[in-house]
Motif scaffolding. Structure first.
Motif, mmCIF file in Angstrom:
data_model
loop_
_atom_site.group_PDB
_atom_site.id
_atom_site.type_symbol
_atom_site.label_atom_id
_atom_site.label_comp_id
_atom_site.label_asym_id
_atom_site.label_seq_id
_atom_site.Cartn_x
_atom_site.Cartn_y
_atom_site.Cartn_z
ATOM 1 N N VAL A 286 0.846 -1.200 0.000
ATOM 2 C CA VAL A 286 0.000 0.000 0.000
ATOM 3 C C VAL A 286 0.879 1.246 0.000
ATOM 4 O O VAL A 286 1.729 1.415 0.879
ATOM 5 C CB VAL A 286 -0.935 0.011 1.229
ATOM 6 N N ALA A 287 0.700 2.099 -0.984
ATOM 7 C CA ALA A 287 1.475 3.337 -1.087
ATOM 8 C C ALA A 287 1.177 4.231 0.113
ATOM 9 O O ALA A 287 0.028 4.415 0.485
ATOM 10 C CB ALA A 287 1.120 4.062 -2.381
ATOM 11 N N ASP A 288 2.214 4.805 0.691
ATOM 12 C CA ASP A 288 2.057 5.623 1.897
ATOM 13 C C ASP A 288 2.711 6.998 1.693
ATOM 14 O O ASP A 288 3.876 7.198 1.981
ATOM 15 C CB ASP A 288 2.714 4.900 3.076
ATOM 16 N N THR A 289 1.956 7.945 1.160
ATOM 17 C CA THR A 289 0.624 7.863 0.565
ATOM 18 C C THR A 289 0.759 7.842 -0.954
ATOM 19 O O THR A 289 1.855 8.087 -1.476
ATOM 20 C CB THR A 289 -0.221 9.094 0.945
ATOM 21 N N LEU A 290 -0.341 7.588 -1.659
ATOM 22 C CA LEU A 290 -0.280 7.578 -3.118
ATOM 23 C C LEU A 290 0.149 8.940 -3.650
ATOM 24 O O LEU A 290 0.974 9.029 -4.563
ATOM 25 C CB LEU A 290 -1.633 7.173 -3.710
ATOM 26 N N GLU A 291 -0.375 10.006 -3.057
ATOM 27 C CA GLU A 291 -0.020 11.356 -3.513
ATOM 28 C C GLU A 291 1.477 11.614 -3.383
ATOM 29 O O GLU A 291 2.129 12.084 -4.321
ATOM 30 C CB GLU A 291 -0.797 12.407 -2.711
ATOM 31 N N ASP A 292 2.042 11.304 -2.218
ATOM 32 C CA ASP A 292 3.476 11.536 -1.996
ATOM 33 C C ASP A 292 4.324 10.680 -2.929
ATOM 34 O O ASP A 292 5.357 11.129 -3.448
ATOM 35 C CB ASP A 292 3.839 11.226 -0.537
ATOM 36 N N ASN A 293 3.898 9.449 -3.161
ATOM 37 C CA ASN A 293 4.657 8.560 -4.031
ATOM 38 C C ASN A 293 4.600 9.003 -5.487
ATOM 39 O O ASN A 293 5.587 8.854 -6.219
ATOM 40 C CB ASN A 293 4.154 7.126 -3.884
ATOM 41 N N VAL A 294 3.454 9.534 -5.921
ATOM 42 C CA VAL A 294 3.340 10.034 -7.295
ATOM 43 C C VAL A 294 4.240 11.262 -7.478
ATOM 44 O O VAL A 294 4.884 11.427 -8.522
ATOM 45 C CB VAL A 294 1.873 10.338 -7.652
ATOM 46 N N LYS A 295 4.314 12.111 -6.448
ATOM 47 C CA LYS A 295 5.234 13.254 -6.507
ATOM 48 C C LYS A 295 6.672 12.777 -6.683
ATOM 49 O O LYS A 295 7.426 13.298 -7.517
ATOM 50 C CB LYS A 295 5.126 14.090 -5.221
ATOM 51 N N GLU A 296 7.070 11.781 -5.888
ATOM 52 C CA GLU A 296 8.428 11.238 -5.968
ATOM 53 C C GLU A 296 8.692 10.603 -7.333
ATOM 54 O O GLU A 296 9.781 10.719 -7.892
ATOM 55 C CB GLU A 296 8.650 10.207 -4.863
ATOM 56 N N LEU A 297 7.663 9.931 -7.867
ATOM 57 C CA LEU A 297 7.795 9.280 -9.172
ATOM 58 C C LEU A 297 8.070 10.306 -10.258
ATOM 59 O O LEU A 297 8.963 10.117 -11.101
ATOM 60 C CB LEU A 297 6.519 8.496 -9.490
ATOM 61 N N HIS A 298 7.308 11.398 -10.266
ATOM 62 C CA HIS A 298 7.479 12.427 -11.298
ATOM 63 C C HIS A 298 8.800 13.171 -11.127
ATOM 64 O O HIS A 298 9.410 13.588 -12.123
ATOM 65 C CB HIS A 298 6.299 13.397 -11.274
ATOM 66 N N LYS A 299 9.248 13.299 -9.900
ATOM 67 C CA LYS A 299 10.558 13.909 -9.662
ATOM 68 C C LYS A 299 11.658 13.016 -10.227
ATOM 69 O O LYS A 299 12.605 13.489 -10.868
ATOM 70 C CB LYS A 299 10.760 14.115 -8.161
ATOM 71 N N PHE A 300 11.520 11.694 -10.028
ATOM 72 C CA PHE A 300 12.523 10.742 -10.500
ATOM 73 C C PHE A 300 12.521 10.622 -12.019
ATOM 74 O O PHE A 300 13.573 10.678 -12.665
ATOM 75 C CB PHE A 300 12.265 9.375 -9.865
ATOM 76 N N LEU A 301 11.331 10.451 -12.608
ATOM 77 C CA LEU A 301 11.234 10.195 -14.046
ATOM 78 C C LEU A 301 11.400 11.442 -14.891
ATOM 79 O O LEU A 301 11.972 11.379 -15.989
ATOM 80 C CB LEU A 301 9.878 9.557 -14.377
ATOM 81 N N TYR A 302 10.893 12.572 -14.399
ATOM 82 C CA TYR A 302 10.793 13.759 -15.251
ATOM 83 C C TYR A 302 11.427 15.016 -14.641
ATOM 84 O O TYR A 302 11.293 16.097 -15.215
ATOM 85 C CB TYR A 302 9.319 14.048 -15.565
ATOM 86 N N GLY A 303 12.067 14.875 -13.491
ATOM 87 C CA GLY A 303 12.685 16.037 -12.867
ATOM 88 C C GLY A 303 11.690 17.071 -12.391
ATOM 89 O O GLY A 303 12.008 18.272 -12.330
ATOM 90 N N ALA A 304 10.469 16.623 -12.042
ATOM 91 C CA ALA A 304 9.432 17.557 -11.581
ATOM 92 C C ALA A 304 9.903 18.278 -10.314
ATOM 93 O O ALA A 304 10.529 17.670 -9.440
ATOM 94 C CB ALA A 304 8.133 16.812 -11.310
#
Length: 322
Positions: A286-304
């Motif tokens: 379970v993502a803890d939280t989904l919002e925070d993990n999506v932020k981290e994902l976009h930072k990693f993949l796209y330099g957000a």
């Protein structure tokens, strides 16, 4: 050109692939963090792993590949197979079941709608393809732990039967005090390296399994770059029939001149921060939280940057998951 005809190229039904409206709006206004990148979905399916309830195969390997169009840097993110997500049809279950529900279109929709992505291209393989390409490349030199050797030997029996390919079991060294310590070095053939990719019962569980898969992909890319044209042609002849992809032959031909410049810059797993929970009588990530993990994902993949905010779909999905 004739060898590319060996690839299975089913036509995707674009009407079945969903993208969150806020993501589409940001792309249309050219304000999206995705601008300047091409993103692919990579699926690994196991034909023995039929989802009896749904009648299709689970995609036990799910990898997002982000390509920086300028630098040609590639980043890979493995989505853990047991992650609790919306499967794209308002059913919340393990992420790997989306492929069994509606094949590539459903699985891509699952990634797009849960992670604020805009993926439209994919490639799918089964582990026969992995075994064959590794053998064609001459095998891989791998650092391993005692625990990995034990589990790999066990998986090799099944992998060999499924692929019809041979292997020689690794003779176990004396059992060390720390069985998880990576301290042994072996040359693995296709059956062994594929079995190594399947291990999920060490202390690192599925997180370790996906890390092994990304490590093997990186090694394969390096060996393929250094391989001669005869080896590449053998791979095309033997492996291309085991691949399904939405990428057209013309697009693949256009990629070939620049492929030597591509570099796997970094890899990770999703979610980065998680908990384990029993949901519907099954253990899930379970993502803890989904919002925070999506932020981290976009930072990693796209330099957000820090200003990036997940869409309302992500907020609502996070609430449902909680």
């Amino acid at each position: 050109n004739s060898k590319l005809d060996k690839i299975n190229q089913p036509v995707l039904d674009d009407s079945k692939i969903k993208v969150n409206q806020e993501v589409q709006d940001s792309i249309d206004s050219q304000e999206s963090t995705l601008t300047g990148y091409t993103t692919y979905a990579l699926f690994g399916i196991d034909h023995r792993d039929k989802n009896t309830a749904l009648g299709g195969e689970n995609s036990d390997t799910i990898i997002i590949a982000s390509v920086n169009n300028d630098t040609k840097d590639v980043k890979l993110v493995s989505v853990y197979r047991d992650t609790l997500l919306n499967l794209g049809n308002d059913t919340y279950s393990k992420a790997n079941a989306a492929y069994a529900y509606g094949e590539a279109e459903q699985a891509i929709t699952m990634l797009n709608t849960n992670l604020d992505l805009n993926i439209s291209e994919y490639a799918t393989v089964n582990f026969n393809a992995l075994t064959t390409i590794i053998d064609d490349l001459g095998g891989l030199d791998m650092d391993m732990s005692y625990a990995e050797i034990v589990h790999m030997n066990n998986y090799c029996v099944e992998t060999s039967e499924e692929t019809g390919k041979d292997y020689t079991p690794i003779e176990l060294p004396d059992r060390p005090d720390d069985i998880e310590a990576v301290q042994y070095h072996y040359h693995l053939n296709g059956v062994q390296a594929t079995s190594y990719c399947r291990i999920r019962y060490t202390a690192s569980m599925d997180m370790g399994r996906t890390e092994r898969q990304r490590r093997v992909i990186g090694m394969m890319v390096d060996k393929a770059k250094a391989a001669g044209i005869t080896t590449i042609f053998n791979i095309m002849d033997e492996v291309f029939p085991m691949i399904s992809t939405s990428i057209t032959k013309t697009e693949i031909l256009n990629l070939i001149p620049t492929l030597m410049g591509y570099n796997i810059a970094d890899t990770t797993g999703f979610p980065a921060k998680y908990k384990f929970a029993d949901v519907k009588k099954a253990s899930m990530v379970v993502a803890d939280t989904l919002e925070d993990n999506v932020k981290e994902l976009h930072k990693f993949l796209y330099g957000a940057d820090e200003n990036y905010q997940p869409s309302q779909n992500i907020v609502e999905a996070n609430t449902r998951i909680i």
